[in-house]
Design an enzyme around this catalytic site. Sequence first.
Site, PDB file in Angstrom:
ATOM      1  N   SER A 159       0.805  -1.516  -0.317  1.00 19.76           N
ATOM      2  CA  SER A 159      -0.009  -0.498   0.206  1.00 19.76           C
ATOM      3  C   SER A 159       0.978   0.753   0.163  1.00 19.76           C
ATOM      4  O   SER A 159       1.818   1.872  -0.503  1.00 19.76           O
ATOM      5  CB  SER A 159      -1.109  -0.176   1.112  1.00 19.76           C
ATOM      6  OG  SER A 159      -1.932   0.547   1.347  1.00 19.76           O
ATOM      7  N   ASP A 324      -8.523  -7.010  -4.611  1.00 20.13           N
ATOM      8  CA  ASP A 324      -8.247  -5.144  -3.943  1.00 20.13           C
ATOM      9  C   ASP A 324      -9.170  -4.410  -4.876  1.00 20.13           C
ATOM     10  O   ASP A 324      -8.148  -3.956  -5.737  1.00 20.13           O
ATOM     11  CB  ASP A 324      -6.353  -5.183  -3.744  1.00 20.13           C
ATOM     12  CG  ASP A 324      -6.008  -3.456  -3.487  1.00 20.13           C
ATOM     13  OD1 ASP A 324      -6.946  -3.453  -2.981  1.00 20.13           O
ATOM     14  OD2 ASP A 324      -5.089  -3.692  -2.912  1.00 20.13           O
ATOM     15  N   HIS A 357      -7.833  -5.357  -0.117  1.00 21.96           N
ATOM     16  CA  HIS A 357      -6.548  -4.602   0.089  1.00 21.96           C
ATOM     17  C   HIS A 357      -5.948  -5.713   1.040  1.00 21.96           C
ATOM     18  O   HIS A 357      -4.716  -5.523   1.117  1.00 21.96           O
ATOM     19  CB  HIS A 357      -6.953  -3.272  -0.168  1.00 21.96           C
ATOM     20  CG  HIS A 357      -5.540  -2.368   0.381  1.00 21.96           C
ATOM     21  ND1 HIS A 357      -5.256  -2.308  -0.530  1.00 21.96           N
ATOM     22  CD2 HIS A 357      -5.080  -1.666   1.084  1.00 21.96           C
ATOM     23  CE1 HIS A 357      -3.780  -1.581  -0.260  1.00 21.96           C
ATOM     24  NE2 HIS A 357      -3.807  -0.844   1.237  1.00 21.96           N
TER      25      HIS A 357
END
Lengths: 384, 384
Positions: A159, A324, A357
């Site tokens: 991320s 995601d 995610h």
Amino acid sequence: MSASNSIGIVSEQRMNFDTPLQFQSGAVLPRYELVYETYGTLNADKSNAILVCHALSGHHHVAGYYAEDEKNPKEKNIGWWDNMVGPGKPIDTNKFFVLGLNNLGGCNGSTGPSSINPATGQPFGASFPLVTVEDWVESQARLADRLGIKQFAAVLGGSLGGMQAMQWSLSFPERVRHVLAIATAPRLTTENIAFNDVARNAILTDPDFHGGNFYQHGVVPTRGLRLARMLGHITYLSDDAMAGKFGRGLRAGKYSYNYDIEFEIESYLRYQGDKFAAYFDANTYLLMTKALDYFDPASNFGGDLNQAFAAARANFLVVSFSTDWRFAPELSRTIVKSLLHNRRNVSYAEISSTHGHDSFLMQHEHYHKVMRAYLNNIASEFSA
Amino acid sequence: MSASNSIGIVSEQRMNFDTPLQFQSGAVLPRYELVYETYGTLNADKSNAILVCHALSGHHHVAGYYAEDEKNPKEKNIGWWDNMVGPGKPIDTNKFFVLGLNNLGGCNGSTGPSSINPATGQPFGASFPLVTVEDWVESQARLADRLGIKQFAAVLGGSLGGMQAMQWSLSFPERVRHVLAIATAPRLTTENIAFNDVARNAILTDPDFHGGNFYQHGVVPTRGLRLARMLGHITYLSDDAMAGKFGRGLRAGKYSYNYDIEFEIESYLRYQGDKFAAYFDANTYLLMTKALDYFDPASNFGGDLNQAFAAARANFLVVSFSTDWRFAPELSRTIVKSLLHNRRNVSYAEISSTHGHDSFLMQHEHYHKVMRAYLNNIASEFSA
């Protein structure tokens, strides 16, 4: 998360920096402190160091647990990526010297908005500068200097952490041999910025925020932080994962026709929101979301990511997860294409996972196998 | 939205009901008022009536504009579905008698939380019962009774309005010949409930909400409503539509490194949020989202939608939009399958549109053609 082959007891370390740091914004921080942890042993030629960069709510405590937690195993504060980092784990601390730090602007020990500004004797609050991914990479390089690490075997993260890993290959091309960019993006989509803006507005308009100087008022913008985290949780999960875990389950088995918690998902979200609001700093949350929004290496090249990655010298592993939707595989593929355009060595794994995610934090066999294989190859470069 | 072939000047009408209405929750409303509008002419055998049900923030003012607005064309308050309803439009007021009402619990004239409770002389506020889709259909049927409409040629709506349209076929199978269920779902997904819960919590935790009785305090929970609407807007649009319209455009052309509006999308969201918070009632917003969460006809049949639709006698048009991730085409297909299982006549159109959930409100050639064709067939049933 299994601690069976945990790195065991770890302790945090601190480093003070007296050389002023100029931010992308133009602001200057005259001095600052970074808190960090290391696991494993730095080899003689200092070629086995891995830097783990953290995401929005992460910190330096990547793996292991603290001595004072040993007496109370149930409350043991295990590192946020303990399933990935440890002896015999994909990021194998028998082979690598692993460094995790709390980013500047954080709220877990490094200098940030909740730290005391030596110039005023008060918390920085609103006066703490907004930090960019580039700024973090600069501060991380200074920490590496002090630890004598001239070049990382790998810089990695998921991320927002993946953005830092990529930025390393652009800011310090010669100082990183491998970049592992996981569940990340070359820049946020409009929708992602929009979600961040709602989260920020929840905090900014909380009457207890006091323009960022809530510390002096003895309050915390709990309502705003709670909403921000609830919203975040929705976007970290996949629709399917939420449906599978909570469905339309009702706490009382039937509708109660009021605004108390009815659905299981409401209970989960509010619990997560309350938990987060009790420990996370609101200014750090704001700052982290802004760093996400700002990251856009292509913007220095008229939007051309190919040109942006021309500076990179590292080899890359790019990993994305099928469900995601916040950092969709499509975005990872954009990174891969630009790297290939620049004739970089790049491996790409699109992992089938139901967890959205959040997958990058989870124990997932295929994902961990990919990580282990790639990192074993890196280890063979210096241990062979 | 073109008003060129608008129905023209319209006026709202009111109907008072003195027969107590018992809600699904068990609560009883002794009396209430509904505000509505009608367009076109009810034919002699009253067979050409169409009921338009509104979604979360909709109301009775479906088409046309008010006489008092004629002097100020720029400020003209045109109905929310004026592109769909009017002379020569898909829902053709030359053929149909169209009825739109503000749902019970609304804030546009029908009895709702912001109305004065005759028993106390104060606004209902928190004491107004939570309303379900079934309750609305019951109240709509009573309005139809008073207008002498025994059977609707069609009941239709998008989103929450589509839920009401479907419920008509279950609550009053003999009173509706056609159901047009647009951009809707047989029940919300877990993710949808989660988004609603965040929106509700933004309102419920706003210090100006005062447990729903903010009217007496002379304040409005603007912050919460604003956040709820901002979040709503993200989910009504598609990722692509947002990217296409706003991208990563910056208001000042460069980063300003503060928490003011930077990206165009932030400007859009905050504007929409502010606008909405200035006129919409917070209790109505809460109530509408709860009605969405509660709707689940299959729940009366152990989760079996096939059994739920066994009661239906109507013919159906089901419409979904390709980029609608809040009420995804997949959910519409579930409806279609259950209707086919019950040997209902069902047409299904999956419209390719970039505008996400909001598509159902927009001028879209293919979508409007489908609507026009289906409604022309309905008209041929009584005009032939």
